[in-house]
Design an enzyme around this catalytic site. Structure first.
Site: not given
Ligand SMILES: Cc1ncc(COP(=O)(O)O)c(C=O)c1O
Lengths: 420, 152
Positions: A136, A213, A216, A239, A377
């Site tokens: 991401h 990370d 998910q 999430k 993203c």
């Molecule tokens: C795999 C992953 N990492 C990071 C993020 C970023 O999360 P946040 O926008 O809640 O900081 C997301 C959210 O879209 C994600 O799916």
């Protein structure tokens, strides 16, 4: 030919009453243009159960005050509730101590914290940081900032066509210059569950810390940081059926102790004079300013909710949904699934040669079906597949087999219009 | 049954242009080009124009995008061919008013000719960028600005 997997449906109903669970989510009752909401955008954010909404309401109606500061009654109540939420998080991911749980705004802030604090004090010119091709943007850009500042290098683990990390190539990237490996546990675009245990083992053989990370992951599978033995783990409350604006950074205590603060301000200090400041103990050293108190308490409530349903049962239910959706979507002529890893979580990205994801998204919206269309993203990942965007259906603990049918039937109707 | 709003957006003409876009190629004689990009969806478009004495002698495009952006680019290429740069700019202003709902229905919609099939976009504010990307890119090509245009 519609292959309805009857036994699967029955199994789900026996062990896990998804219809009863749906009752807990008020938003699932709303109609979109007179059609029932079919919410399949859970990778973007999840809906909140009444229990979490009630907790937030209770906090603001009977506890609201600032924490760690006041001597008055309410401040004590709010502080206790906030710290209790921290312990819930600690237990949820099996951390050793509450000192290892830092509340942040979300995954993004957690990763930025590590990049700014750990990164800036450990990475020097010529050093390397390893990430993967399926990250991401929030696990790419903070490292780019750091590498630009320190003249360090970002190394990318390649992936194969199925969306799996090429492990041998990963091993080849590791060197004595590697200062950190930061990878996504479950890909938000492909659904790939990465072999994080093996990644961490390989890293530790070379004394390299690992950040996961887990944005998910915590909502889809049991996460045990002591078993994983990762140094850092980041996730977002929203999430995980909790509120927005709250997230977590887990880090091993011995590393946190060596890390300088990320932000300066109130709460993170123990003594301030104009000449010098001494910092507060862990985890407060990393929580400058008034935290998202309600958010943290709401996240605690979301964790209670998920735990009461059982993360294993949720994982099973979602695995059934994924299997059924994969079979049914493959019926659709011309549909190509992007991401066919052997270990997958309940996310399906798909494309057509001749129909753009945005057109699919607009049509499905008129059927009450909410999916995400775009690059999610993960633009470097899209470039890897030489595509601009996908349509993505992502499932949560309240989705049903019937909703998969609605999705598939709606997609089929789009095809009819476009191929007419 | 398709929802009427949806049918209005995805008219047959639009679906046709999406399926077989006109002037969808690289123009070998082009003397001005520009690239357009929509960061929101990753859509990309390349516009090629052959300008002679302020007249768009020929125009073509390439790229990937949704039906709305592709049809809009295709229709645009057929409409501005043979027009002067000034005229092309004026048409875009009208067209932009049309898709953002600023144009009175009967007022001068005729002037827009076949572009009027994109009127349905006004009910979908998110898609205005899709419909206007090709135009912004073309105007940038006409100004001979050699840079990537984005919708953001
Ligand atoms: C795999 C992953 N990492 C990071 C993020 C970023 O999360 P946040 O926008 O809640 O900081 C997301 C959210 O879209 C994600 O799916």
């Amino acid at each position: 030919m519609i292959v309805k997997q009857e036994p699967t449906v029955k199994e789900i109903k026996n062990t896990y009453d998804v219809y009863k669970i749906r009752e807990d989510f008020p938003i699932l009752k709303i109609k979109i243009r007179n059609k029932p909401l079919c919410y399949l955008d859970n990778a973007a954010t999840t809906q909140k159960p009444q229990q979490v909404l009630d907790t937030l309401n209770k906090y603001y109606t009977s506890m609201n005050s600032n924490i760690h500061r006041g001597v008055h009654y309410l401040s004590g109540v709010a502080t206790d509730a906030y710290e209790e939420a921290r312990i819930k998080v600690k237990n949820f991911i099996n951390a050793k101590s509450g000192k290892e749980i830092i509340f942040t705004r979300g995954t993004t802030e957690s990763i930025n914290l590590v990049a700014n604090s750990f990164g800036r004090s450990n990475v020097k010119e010529g050093d390397e940081i390893i990430i993967s091709n399926m990250e991401h943007h929030s696990n790419i850009v903070p490292w780019q900032f750091l590498c630009n500042e320190k003249k360090a290098k970002l190394k990318i683990i390649p992936i194969d066509d199925n969306g799996e990390i090429i492990f041998d190539e990963f091993l080849n990237l590791i060197s004595d210059k590697t200062k950190l490996i930061s990878v996504v546990y479950v890909s938000n675009s492909l659904g790939t569950v990465n072999p994080v245990k093996e990644i961490i083992e390989a890293a530790h053989k070379n004394n390299i810390p690992v950040l996961l990370d887990a944005a998910q992951s915590v909502n889809h599978l049991p996460v045990n940081v002591q078993k994983l033995d990762c140094e850092f783990l980041a996730f977002s409350g929203h999430k995980l059926y909790g509120p927005t604006g709250i997230g977590v950074l887990y880090a091993k205590e011995e590393i946190l102790k060596t890390m300088p603060p990320f932000m300066g301000g109130g709460d993170m200090i123990s003594k301030v004079t104009f000449e010098e400041t001494t910092f507060n103990e862990l985890p407060f050293k990393f929580e400058a300013g008034t935290s998202n108190i309600a958010g943290a308490i709401g996240l605690g409530s979301a964790i209670d909710y998920v735990t009461s349903k059982g993360i294993d049962k949720i994982a099973n239910h979602e695995a059934d949904l994924l299997e059924y959706a994969t079979v049914r979507l493959k019926e659709v002529p011309g549909l190509k699934i992007i991401g066919n890893a052997r270990q997958k979580s309940a996310v399906i990205s798909f494309i057509f040669d001749n129909i753009h994801p945005h057109d699919i998204g607009t049509f499905l919206d008129y059927e009450g079906v909410a999916i995400r269309t775009g690059h999610h993203c993960t633009q470097p990942l899209m470039q890897r597949y030489n595509i601009a965007a996908t349509s993505r259906a992502s499932f949560g603990l309240y989705n049903t087999i019937e909703e998969v049918d609605i999705l598939v039937d709606s997609v089929k109707r789009v095809i009819e219009v476009f191929n007419a | 049954m398709l929802d009427p709003e949806l049918r209005e957006l995805y008219q047959q003409v639009i679906l046709d242009h999406n399926k077989s876009p006109r002037n969808f190629k690289k123009l070998e004689t082009a003397n001005r080009t520009a690239e357009g990009y929509n960061p929101l969806c990753g859509d990309k478009i390349n516009i090629f124009v052959d300008v002679e004495k302020d007249i768009v002698k020929d125009i073509s495009f390439q790229g990937s995008g949704c039906a709305i952006s592709k049809a809009s680019a295709s229709l645009m290429s057929t409409v501005v061919k043979g027009k002067s740069i000034e005229e092309a700019k004026k048409i875009f202003e009208k067209f932009h008013d049309l898709i953002t709902g600023k144009l009175d229905e009967d007022e001068s919609i005729e002037e827009l000719g076949k572009l009027a099939v994109l009127a349905g976009v006004k009910e979908f504010p998110i898609r205005v960028k899709c419909a206007s990307l090709a135009w912004h890119t073309m105007l940038s090509a006409l100004k001979n600005e050699d840079k990537t245009v984005t919708t953001e």
